[in-house]
Scaffold this motif. Structure first.
Motif, PDB file in Angstrom:
ATOM      1  N   LEU A  64      -8.762  -1.705  -5.732  1.00 35.06           N
ATOM      2  CA  LEU A  64      -8.437  -0.362  -5.257  1.00 35.06           C
ATOM      3  C   LEU A  64      -9.417   0.666  -5.808  1.00 35.06           C
ATOM      4  N   TYR A 119      -6.289   2.033   0.416  1.00 35.60           N
ATOM      5  CA  TYR A 119      -4.973   1.417   0.222  1.00 35.60           C
ATOM      6  C   TYR A 119      -4.755   0.256   1.199  1.00 35.60           C
ATOM      7  N   LYS A 167       2.135   1.722  -3.605  1.00 30.29           N
ATOM      8  CA  LYS A 167       1.034   2.160  -4.465  1.00 30.29           C
ATOM      9  C   LYS A 167       0.643   3.595  -4.162  1.00 30.29           C
ATOM     10  N   ARG A 168       0.632   3.970  -2.893  1.00 27.12           N
ATOM     11  CA  ARG A 168       0.252   5.328  -2.503  1.00 27.12           C
ATOM     12  C   ARG A 168       1.246   6.350  -3.076  1.00 27.12           C
ATOM     13  N   GLN A 171       0.822  -1.208   0.000  1.00 21.10           N
ATOM     14  CA  GLN A 171       0.000   0.000   0.000  1.00 21.10           C
ATOM     15  C   GLN A 171       0.852   1.252   0.000  1.00 21.10           C
TER      16      GLN A 171
END
Length: 809
Positions: free
Chosen positions: A552, A565, A403-404, A400
């Motif tokens: 997501l 997330y 990805k964030r 997460q």
């Protein structure tokens, strides 16, 4: 059947680590990885397109034949030199470890045993590198990566810098638009390449796997690791050179350093004494006497080299540097100001502390991009320092967190306390200080105490409003929990013990929970057919990227109280732990009859049939089969187990509460009856008259006997039921159809686990709200007046006690 990566890699590491002895991991890795290379070479030799060759008598089988040979070290060296000589074009400059070095491997029998065991580690049948299991599966490359990570973690301070954590490498690769590299003439370069992991992560993001990669490494043994790394990943064209990049760059053209499309680097932090004689006016124009990085700190020397190595109008790159480069003064201030005024820096990402091997200090990723630099409005800052999880002694970026960061970078939109674009004018006003906290304000977590509330009670509106994210998602929840008084202070409606119950019954919270369940069901309905459609030849990495992005997107649209997330993280974690192995099995073997393992336990003559719940099947766990088809049978067995345990407790109680009755079997130390046997009890009953046993004692003995007999009857039934169920379960596995296997794996295993994990997030929300509200209530629960009254009462009690003892104040 395909193998499970996680089990294979763990077994490899444990075996290798057990053999290391007193040798430092930074040295031992050289021995382990070269044997891994020999195994790979032997498995792949002769296959179409594989360029390396194995000399006669130098295959892995020939190394196996050396086990327990008195001259094993010497003969291994000879074979490795032969392999190197025959493949001189690809590995002619590869530095080989000395397998006949008694200072590292011991002498005599110790060396023989150590090397024999090392070779034995790679005799594992599962280590067959003759073919990958699926199109995007890099079994060997991932094994190398796993070992390198563990060696780096074990190598100690300053010796783990040969490896960049995979999570950081992935972030850098994704931020640099490497997917745009789609031609073989495109280039990627790392001037401090270490073992090559950062280069390989960058290459993995490219659209064309034939993109050319170049690297330079100062340490020859580490450069050898990089070359092996490339070969073990199936890349024979990588150009890895040895040398000091700052003093003697190996990639030059027309008297200047060569330029590349993408440059990546994780150089040594703040390297001392990098500035050799005659380097003040750099012949390659990387720096000048007026813009010269300090001799005691080489951070900017590497950054300036990286900038010089990027193509003039379209080159881009990312460099990991300590935070000091963002704000230090003197010469570094001048260089930083120059770089900023050139508009080279596109972004700065602050990373968490303690994620790199060899150092615990936090670092940043500095993104350099020469394309469209003159039209750029400023620098995009991301403060990702708080996004990590503990992983042993180190911290690690979660899925997460990665990805964030990537999503924020791609969107280039401000997020409170996390990221924003800082214009050049603001940076100039801050005198070119790029320290991240100047531009990204951290969330204020300091508790502001309200004196009025401490004096007279009540809950300050400011504190209640701090929980606005809860009230936005669940508008009626605030009213359910608080009364708002006329003076601007709130009071808690329910008792503290009832807060969680009130939250769960609140209409808007129930609605929020329902919307979250709806999004999960929607995603399940969308994904289930795709998961069941996975078949042989599938590309699992592409599939999980698609599935996770879908989850997501749904979570961002509907999740409300649950962080989208974190929902994404549930799926990616389960993928890493379970689904990845499953998908590769299916991609290799299809939805075939799942292999059932370990139907016997023990060794030799002591082997015994195992229980139904001990059956091992990687793809379809026995717990799922039992829950789906045998609930009635397992319920009966559970009831029998309960009855057996209850009767056993009765027997123990009889013995413990009637110690004199069971004196025939005492423990000498504790003087307690232990291990009472039925034969002893029967004998005592039979001889009761002769022994003068009282009627009361005889009744207790007979009760114990009847209880034991009843228990043994249940035990007999239990064993029979277990045997029958074990046979039925094995038969059921053999009879499973492809559709049944798909249903069990996709619905009962994968989706049930992922959805269950996501639902647990919603439950955590209840705990968080309950905890926050409870903490607020307790903060102002006791007023100053009540405290003073209690103090006065205690004072009077002390005075009374003193008076009773004859003392006066």
């Amino acid at each position: 059947m395909a193998i499970k990566k996680s089990q294979l890699y763990s077994a490899l590491w444990e075996s290798c680590n057990a053999l290391r002895g007193s040798m430092d991991a930074s040295q031992y890795k050289d021995y382990v990885l070269i044997i891994l290379f020999v195994k790979y070479l032997s498995d792949k030799a002769g296959q179409p397109g594989f360029r390396l060759k194995v000399p006669e008598g130098c295959s892995f089988k020939d190394f196996v034949a050396l086990k327990q040979d008195d001259k094993i070290g010497e003969k291994m060296n000879t074979k490795l030199e032969a392999i190197k000589e025959l493949n001189a074009r690809q590995i002619g400059d590869l530095a080989l470890p000395n397998f006949n070095d008694p200072t590292k491997l011991g002498s005599g029998r110790t060396m023989v045993d150590t090397l024999s065991k090392l070779i034995g580690v790679f005799e594992n049948d599962a280590l067959d590198f003759s073919h990958n299991r699926a199109a995007d599966d890099d079994l060997l490359g991932d094994a190398y990566e796993y070992l390198m990570k563990n060696f780096a973690a074990e190598s100690g301070k300053s010796k783990g810098q040969f490896y960049t954590p995979a999570e950081v490498s992935r972030v850098m690769a994704k931020l640099l638009r490497i997917d745009e590299l789609d031609r073989a003439e495109h280039t990627i370069y790392d001037p401090a390449c270490g073992s090559g992991s950062l280069l390989l992560r960058a290459l993995a993001e490219a659209s064309n796997p034939r993109v050319s990669i170049f690297g330079q490494e100062k340490d020859s043994s580490t450069a050898a690791l990089a070359k092996l790394n490339m070969l073990l990943h199936g890349i024979s064209s990588a150009d890895i050179k040895v040398g000091d990049t700052l003093a003697d760059p190996q990639f030059k053209q027309y008297g200047m350093v060569s330029t590349f499309d993408v440059c990546v680097a994780n150089p040594p932090f703040s390297m001392k004494n990098w500035l050799a004689s005659g380097m003040k006016n750099d012949q390659y124009n990387r720096w000048t006497a007026n813009l010269l990085p300090p001799d005691k700190c080489g951070d900017y020397a590497f950054l300036l080299h990286l900038i010089a190595s990027m193509k003039t109008d379209e080159g881009r790159g990312a460099c990991i540097l300590p935070h000091g480069v963002l704000f230090r003064g003197n010469a570094e201030y001048d260089i930083r100001k120059h770089i900023v005024k050139q508009h080279y820096i596109k972004g700065i990402i602050g990373l968490p502390p303690n994620i790199f091997f060899g150092t615990g200090i936090p670092a940043s990723i500095v993104i350099i991009d020469k394309k469209n630099k003159d039209s750029r409005k400023g620098i995009f800052f991301i403060d990702a320092k708080d996004g990590f999880k503990k992983d042993g002694a180190k911290n690690r970026l979660r899925e997460q967190d990665i990805k964030r960061i990537v999503d924020a970078w791609n969107a280039q939109q401000p997020i409170d306390h996390y990221c924003r674009l800082v214009e050049w004018s603001e940076i100039e006003r801050n005198d070119y200080n790029l320290n991240i906290p100047r531009y990204i304000q951290p969330k204020d977590t300091e508790i502001q105490h309200d004196i009025e509330a401490h004096l007279h009670g009540g809950l300050p509106a400011h504190d209640v409003d701090e929980m606005q994210e809860y009230w936005n998602a669940c508008p009626s929840l605030k009213v359910s929990l608080f009364n708002n008084t006329a003076n601007g202070y709130y009071h808690l409606k329910p008792a503290k013990a009832d807060i969680a119950q009130v939250i769960e019954k609140d209409p808007s919270y129930v609605s929020q929970n329902g919307r979250f369940s709806t999004l999960l069901n929607k995603w399940k309905a969308e994904i289930m057919p795709q998961m069941k459609a996975v078949g042989q030849g599938a590309r699992p990495m592409e599939l999980i990227a698609k599935w996770s992005e879908s989850l997501l997107d749904n979570a961002k649209e509907h999740s409300g109280l649950v962080d989208a997330y974190e929902v994404y993280d549930v799926l990616l974690n389960y993928w890493a732990d379970v689904m990845q192995d499953d998908c590769y099995m299916i991609a290799n073997d299809g939805w075939t009859y799942p292999e059932v393992k370990a139907l016997k336990s023990g060794k030799g003559d002591k082997k015994k049939a195992i229980m139904y719940d001990e059956i091992v099947c990687d793809l379809v766990p026995v717990s799922i089969v039992l829950a789906e088809y045998f609930t009635a049978e397992t319920t009966k067995i559970a009831k029998l187990s309960f009855s057996i345990e209850s009767l056993q407790r009765e027997l123990s109680y009889l013995v413990e509460s009637n110690t004199d009755v069971f004196r025939f079997n005492y423990d000498d130390e504790d003087d307690k009856p232990v291990n009472v046997k039925i034969a002893d009890v029967k004998k005592a009953i039979k001889n009761a008259k002769t022994d003068g046993t009282t009627k009361e004692y005889l009744a207790i003995l007979k009760l114990w006997e009847s209880t034991y007999t009843k228990k043994e009857g249940y035990v007999s039934q239990w064993k029979q039921k277990c045997t029958e169920l074990t046979e039925e379960v094995v038969a059921k596995y053999a009879a499973l159809t492809e559709d049944e296997i798909k249903m069990l794996v996709v619905e009962r295993k994968w989706l049930a686990s992922v959805v269950g994990g996501c639902e647990a997030l919603m439950q955590n929300v209840t705990h968080h709200i309950t905890s926050d509200v409870t903490s607020l209530a307790e903060r102002y629960e006791v007023t100053l007046g009540a405290t003073e009254g209690k103090v006065n009462d205690l004072e009077q009690e002390v005075l009374r006690s003193l008076k009773e003892m004859g003392f006066t104040l």
